[in-house]
Design a protein around this motif. Structure first.
Motif, PDB file in Angstrom:
ATOM      1  N   ALA A 235      13.265  18.659   7.386  1.00 56.72           N
ATOM      2  CA  ALA A 235      12.028  19.081   8.045  1.00 56.72           C
ATOM      3  C   ALA A 235      10.950  18.004   7.892  1.00 56.72           C
ATOM      4  CB  ALA A 235      11.553  20.401   7.453  1.00 56.72           C
ATOM      5  N   ALA A 236      10.847  17.408   6.680  1.00 65.50           N
ATOM      6  CA  ALA A 236       9.874  16.339   6.471  1.00 65.50           C
ATOM      7  C   ALA A 236      10.204  15.130   7.341  1.00 65.50           C
ATOM      8  CB  ALA A 236       9.844  15.947   4.993  1.00 65.50           C
ATOM      9  N   ALA A 237      11.494  14.813   7.453  1.00 64.01           N
ATOM     10  CA  ALA A 237      11.906  13.686   8.283  1.00 64.01           C
ATOM     11  C   ALA A 237      11.546  13.923   9.742  1.00 64.01           C
ATOM     12  CB  ALA A 237      13.408  13.444   8.139  1.00 64.01           C
ATOM     13  N   LEU A 238      11.788  15.145  10.231  1.00 63.65           N
ATOM     14  CA  LEU A 238      11.434  15.477  11.609  1.00 63.65           C
ATOM     15  C   LEU A 238       9.930  15.358  11.823  1.00 63.65           C
ATOM     16  CD1 LEU A 238      12.230  16.562  14.402  1.00 63.65           C
ATOM     17  CD2 LEU A 238      11.986  18.879  13.473  1.00 63.65           C
ATOM     18  N   PHE A 239       9.154  15.835  10.848  1.00 65.32           N
ATOM     19  CA  PHE A 239       7.688  15.776  10.946  1.00 65.32           C
ATOM     20  C   PHE A 239       7.210  14.330  11.012  1.00 65.32           C
ATOM     21  CE2 PHE A 239       3.701  15.266   8.534  1.00 65.32           C
ATOM     22  CZ  PHE A 239       2.833  15.970   9.351  1.00 65.32           C
ATOM     23  N   HIS A 240       7.691  13.495  10.101  1.00 66.16           N
ATOM     24  CA  HIS A 240       7.216  12.109  10.055  1.00 66.16           C
ATOM     25  C   HIS A 240       7.716  11.298  11.246  1.00 66.16           C
ATOM     26  CE1 HIS A 240       5.207  12.537   6.257  1.00 66.16           C
ATOM     27  NE2 HIS A 240       6.292  12.972   5.661  1.00 66.16           N
ATOM     28  N   LEU A 241       8.931  11.545  11.686  1.00 67.30           N
ATOM     29  CA  LEU A 241       9.437  10.817  12.849  1.00 67.30           C
ATOM     30  C   LEU A 241       8.712  11.260  14.120  1.00 67.30           C
ATOM     31  CD1 LEU A 241      13.264  10.736  12.052  1.00 67.30           C
ATOM     32  CD2 LEU A 241      11.570   8.909  11.791  1.00 67.30           C
ATOM     33  N   THR A 242       8.314  12.521  14.185  1.00 64.06           N
ATOM     34  CA  THR A 242       7.491  12.975  15.306  1.00 64.06           C
ATOM     35  C   THR A 242       6.161  12.236  15.328  1.00 64.06           C
ATOM     36  OG1 THR A 242       8.510  15.171  15.271  1.00 64.06           O
ATOM     37  CG2 THR A 242       6.368  14.973  16.355  1.00 64.06           C
ATOM     38  N   ASN A 243       5.580  12.028  14.147  1.00 65.10           N
ATOM     39  CA  ASN A 243       4.337  11.265  14.066  1.00 65.10           C
ATOM     40  C   ASN A 243       4.527   9.835  14.548  1.00 65.10           C
ATOM     41  OD1 ASN A 243       2.618  13.263  13.145  1.00 65.10           O
ATOM     42  ND2 ASN A 243       3.058  12.876  10.993  1.00 65.10           N
ATOM     43  N   VAL A 244       5.703   9.255  14.269  1.00 67.85           N
ATOM     44  CA  VAL A 244       5.993   7.902  14.750  1.00 67.85           C
ATOM     45  C   VAL A 244       5.962   7.877  16.272  1.00 67.85           C
ATOM     46  CG1 VAL A 244       7.749   6.102  14.904  1.00 67.85           C
ATOM     47  CG2 VAL A 244       7.340   7.245  12.723  1.00 67.85           C
ATOM     48  N   VAL A 245       6.598   8.854  16.894  1.00 68.49           N
ATOM     49  CA  VAL A 245       6.692   8.891  18.348  1.00 68.49           C
ATOM     50  C   VAL A 245       5.336   9.186  18.990  1.00 68.49           C
ATOM     51  CG1 VAL A 245       7.726  10.088  20.314  1.00 68.49           C
ATOM     52  CG2 VAL A 245       9.123   9.556  18.306  1.00 68.49           C
ATOM     53  N   VAL A 246       4.599  10.141  18.430  1.00 70.47           N
ATOM     54  CA  VAL A 246       3.368  10.608  19.071  1.00 70.47           C
ATOM     55  C   VAL A 246       2.163   9.754  18.694  1.00 70.47           C
ATOM     56  CG1 VAL A 246       1.790  12.557  19.345  1.00 70.47           C
ATOM     57  CG2 VAL A 246       4.256  12.962  19.188  1.00 70.47           C
ATOM     58  N   PHE A 247       2.017   9.441  17.411  1.00 74.94           N
ATOM     59  CA  PHE A 247       0.807   8.767  16.937  1.00 74.94           C
ATOM     60  C   PHE A 247       1.029   7.333  16.466  1.00 74.94           C
ATOM     61  CE2 PHE A 247       0.076  13.357  16.036  1.00 74.94           C
ATOM     62  CZ  PHE A 247      -0.968  13.554  16.927  1.00 74.94           C
ATOM     63  N   GLY A 248       2.282   6.937  16.244  1.00 78.47           N
ATOM     64  CA  GLY A 248       2.531   5.598  15.722  1.00 78.47           C
ATOM     65  C   GLY A 248       2.384   5.566  14.205  1.00 78.47           C
ATOM     66  N   LEU A 249       1.156   5.330  13.733  1.00 78.32           N
ATOM     67  CA  LEU A 249       0.796   5.366  12.304  1.00 78.32           C
ATOM     68  C   LEU A 249       1.445   4.247  11.488  1.00 78.32           C
ATOM     69  CD1 LEU A 249       0.871   9.208  11.538  1.00 78.32           C
ATOM     70  CD2 LEU A 249      -1.003   7.788  12.377  1.00 78.32           C
ATOM     71  N   GLY A 250       1.945   3.206  12.137  1.00 77.69           N
ATOM     72  CA  GLY A 250       2.441   2.049  11.416  1.00 77.69           C
ATOM     73  C   GLY A 250       3.576   2.365  10.460  1.00 77.69           C
ATOM     74  N   THR A 251       3.449   1.878   9.244  1.00 76.58           N
ATOM     75  CA  THR A 251       4.517   2.038   8.247  1.00 76.58           C
ATOM     76  C   THR A 251       4.403   3.335   7.460  1.00 76.58           C
ATOM     77  OG1 THR A 251       3.221   0.840   6.583  1.00 76.58           O
ATOM     78  CG2 THR A 251       4.715  -0.468   7.949  1.00 76.58           C
ATOM     79  N   PHE A 252       3.302   4.087   7.637  1.00 75.45           N
ATOM     80  CA  PHE A 252       3.087   5.245   6.776  1.00 75.45           C
ATOM     81  C   PHE A 252       4.189   6.295   6.851  1.00 75.45           C
ATOM     82  CE2 PHE A 252       1.287   9.572   6.276  1.00 75.45           C
ATOM     83  CZ  PHE A 252       1.174   9.546   4.897  1.00 75.45           C
ATOM     84  N   PRO A 253       4.666   6.704   8.032  1.00 75.97           N
ATOM     85  CA  PRO A 253       5.730   7.716   8.044  1.00 75.97           C
ATOM     86  C   PRO A 253       6.966   7.280   7.268  1.00 75.97           C
ATOM     87  CG  PRO A 253       4.764   7.490  10.226  1.00 75.97           C
ATOM     88  CD  PRO A 253       4.222   6.368   9.403  1.00 75.97           C
ATOM     89  N   TRP A 254       7.268   5.989   7.301  1.00 76.95           N
ATOM     90  CA  TRP A 254       8.454   5.496   6.588  1.00 76.95           C
ATOM     91  C   TRP A 254       8.226   5.492   5.078  1.00 76.95           C
ATOM     92  CZ3 TRP A 254      11.991   5.723  10.116  1.00 76.95           C
ATOM     93  CH2 TRP A 254      11.646   5.483  11.448  1.00 76.95           C
ATOM     94  N   MET A 255       7.007   5.140   4.649  1.00 78.21           N
ATOM     95  CA  MET A 255       6.702   5.195   3.220  1.00 78.21           C
ATOM     96  C   MET A 255       6.718   6.642   2.733  1.00 78.21           C
ATOM     97  SD  MET A 255       5.969   3.634   0.375  1.00 78.21           S
ATOM     98  CE  MET A 255       5.248   2.006   0.640  1.00 78.21           C
ATOM     99  N   ALA A 256       6.199   7.563   3.559  1.00 81.23           N
ATOM    100  CA  ALA A 256       6.213   8.976   3.183  1.00 81.23           C
ATOM    101  C   ALA A 256       7.647   9.480   3.029  1.00 81.23           C
ATOM    102  CB  ALA A 256       5.458   9.802   4.220  1.00 81.23           C
ATOM    103  N   LEU A 257       8.533   9.067   3.920  1.00 79.58           N
ATOM    104  CA  LEU A 257       9.941   9.470   3.813  1.00 79.58           C
ATOM    105  C   LEU A 257      10.587   8.861   2.578  1.00 79.58           C
ATOM    106  CD1 LEU A 257      11.389   9.405   7.436  1.00 79.58           C
ATOM    107  CD2 LEU A 257      11.153  11.364   5.909  1.00 79.58           C
ATOM    108  N   LEU A 258      10.256   7.607   2.284  1.00 77.92           N
ATOM    109  CA  LEU A 258      10.806   6.962   1.096  1.00 77.92           C
ATOM    110  C   LEU A 258      10.373   7.705  -0.160  1.00 77.92           C
ATOM    111  CD1 LEU A 258      12.338   4.549  -0.176  1.00 77.92           C
ATOM    112  CD2 LEU A 258      10.156   3.300  -0.157  1.00 77.92           C
TER     113      LEU A 258
END
Length: 449
Positions: A235-258
């Motif tokens: 669920a967290a991965a889906l949330f952060h990857l959705t943010n990548v697609v919709v908002f971009g947000l640079g490296t943050f979604p990947w750091m959050a997943l890590l």
């Protein structure tokens, strides 16, 4: 009780998770500022005529453009060196220092994930991340080990847990519960191919607003419970990857997943499929069998210092995000207590500001901020009473350097919060030169309508 607590903190655990985190975090921390150079965000430090400072750091001198580029280059090199485990202690310290320096040099560059990265870099500097699968081990500078104290992992779990928890708490405000911020943001994505009409639909803003609250509030408890851990991570991965697609947000979604992946057992990198799992199994030493000697090497003095340091870190990280409750006004309007509090993508603001400088004899001059500030600075200036106040005093200094002595500076500002009608942020009759910055509530800020 205390003995059990300290035993849990110093219990030896598999080092594999730290190797994976060191490599991933090092690359992401380097990529964040390497990308800033390529995309031109470094100009937000090199081009401004005025520089805004956090309260108490006004004395900090600003380096010339060459110095700013040197700090950026240092961060990129240090991040890659940390990932490789090359001269790890020195490079991790330089990485943390570089991130803190860039955080302090320009207040208008504050972003929540930038603050998180500075914390991660600082934490890496105190961890034994170079004792396995590193250049330092290959060069013989350190001995390989298979276990490290459990507090190293618990510290990072605590930090990412706070980010999720305070993000959920901050969303419990009337505007978020009315889906106003996401309604504004998603309406601007209507031009996206395929998903644009879906995002622009009113139901999408409501679903994502309440879905964000549920995820932030429940993801950590569900990650802590082994049966629900894979589902919570998905669920967290889906949330952060959705943010990548919709908002971009640079490296943050990947750091959050890590960081979120650290909730899995410390040996999880060894169990990864394919090449990654084989790489960790081949290069990371197996955990040593626990022994009384290994457990006792931290006692009695060393573990006391570690526990004291962890306690201080935890107290600071818990109290700073709560400070906005001490202010009587809405923090989303006044910005008091907003920074360093994990208010992640919580509100949208837009506004305008024009300044009137009164000179001796009563003559007034109109000043538009774009004559002195960059576009990025103006975007932040119009939202923040503190930045408006700083700019007024910086403007007064500029006039004095030209041999003029302004007697008053006024600001005519209008701000729209979460798509609502724009309203004045400060009174146009208030002389900002008569106001000084402070930690307490600023009564001169006009109330939110």
């Amino acid at each position: 009780m205390l003995h059990r607590f300290t035993s849990a903190l110093f219990r030896p655990i598999d080092v594999a998770w730290l190797v994976a985190f060191r490599i991933g975090a090092g690359w992401l921390l380097a990529l964040e500022h390497g990308g800033a150079i390529v995309l031109g965000r470094v100009h937000n430090y090199t081009e401004p005529r005025f520089h805004f400072r956090y309260l108490g750091w006004e004395w900090l001198p600003h380096p010339p453009p060459a110095g700013v580029y040197a700090v950026y280059a240092l961060v990129v090199v240090a991040g890659l060196a940390v990932a490789a485990g090359w001269h790890y202690r020195l490079m991790a310290a330089l990485l943390g220092a570089g991130y803190v320096a860039l955080l302090l040099l320009e207040e208008t560059e504050y972003i929540n994930h930038f603050y998180l990265y500075a914390l991660v870099a600082a934490v890496l500097a105190i961890m034994p991340g170079h004792h396995a699968a590193s250049a330092d081990v290959r060069a013989g500078r350190v001995a390989p080990i298979g276990t490290i104290p459990a507090w190293t992992r618990l510290l990072l779990l605590f930090q990412i847990g706070l980010v999720y928890g305070f993000a959920a708490l901050a969303k419990l405000n009337p505007d978020w519960l009315a889906a106003r911020p996401l309604t504004v943001w998603l309406a601007a994505k209507a031009h996206y191919p395929v998903i644009g009409p879906v995002l622009a639909a009113p139901a999408a803003a409501w679903a994502l607003s309440y879905g964000g609250i549920v995820l932030d509030a429940l993801v950590v408890p569900l990650l802590l419970w082994r049966p629900t851990r894979p589902w919570a991570f998905a669920a967290a991965a889906l949330f952060h990857l959705t943010n990548v697609v919709v908002f971009g947000l640079g490296t943050f979604p990947w750091m959050a997943l890590l960081l979120t992946s650290l909730f899995f057992a410390p040996d999880f990198p060894r169990r990864l499929p394919g090449f990654l799992g084989r790489w960790f199994r081949a290069r990371v030493p197996l955990p040593e069998p626990p022994s009384f000697a290994a457990e006792s090497q931290h006692r009695p003095l060393r573990w006391r210092w570690v526990v004291a340091g962890l306690g201080l870190f935890a107290a600071v990280q818990l109290l700073i995000p709560l400070r906005h409750f001490l202010y009587p006004a809405d923090t989303h309007w006044t910005e008091e207590g907003h920074r360093f509090s994990w208010h992640l993508m919580l509100r949208t603001k837009s506004g305008t500001a024009i300044f009137r400088v009164r000179l001796p004899g009563g003559r007034e001059e109109m000043v538009w901020p774009d004559a002195y500030l960059t576009r990025n600075q103006i975007n932040k200036l119009t939202d923040s009473p503190d930045l408006l106040l700083q700019f007024a005093h910086l403007l007064a200094q500029e006039y004095r350097q030209r041999g003029q002595q302004p007697t008053a500076i006024y600001c005519e500002s209008r701000v729209s919060l979460n798509g609502l009608p724009a309203q004045p942020l400060v009174s146009p009759t208030l002389n900002l030169l008569s106001v000084q910055r402070g930690l307490g509530h600023a009564p001169w800020i006009l109330p939110r309508p």
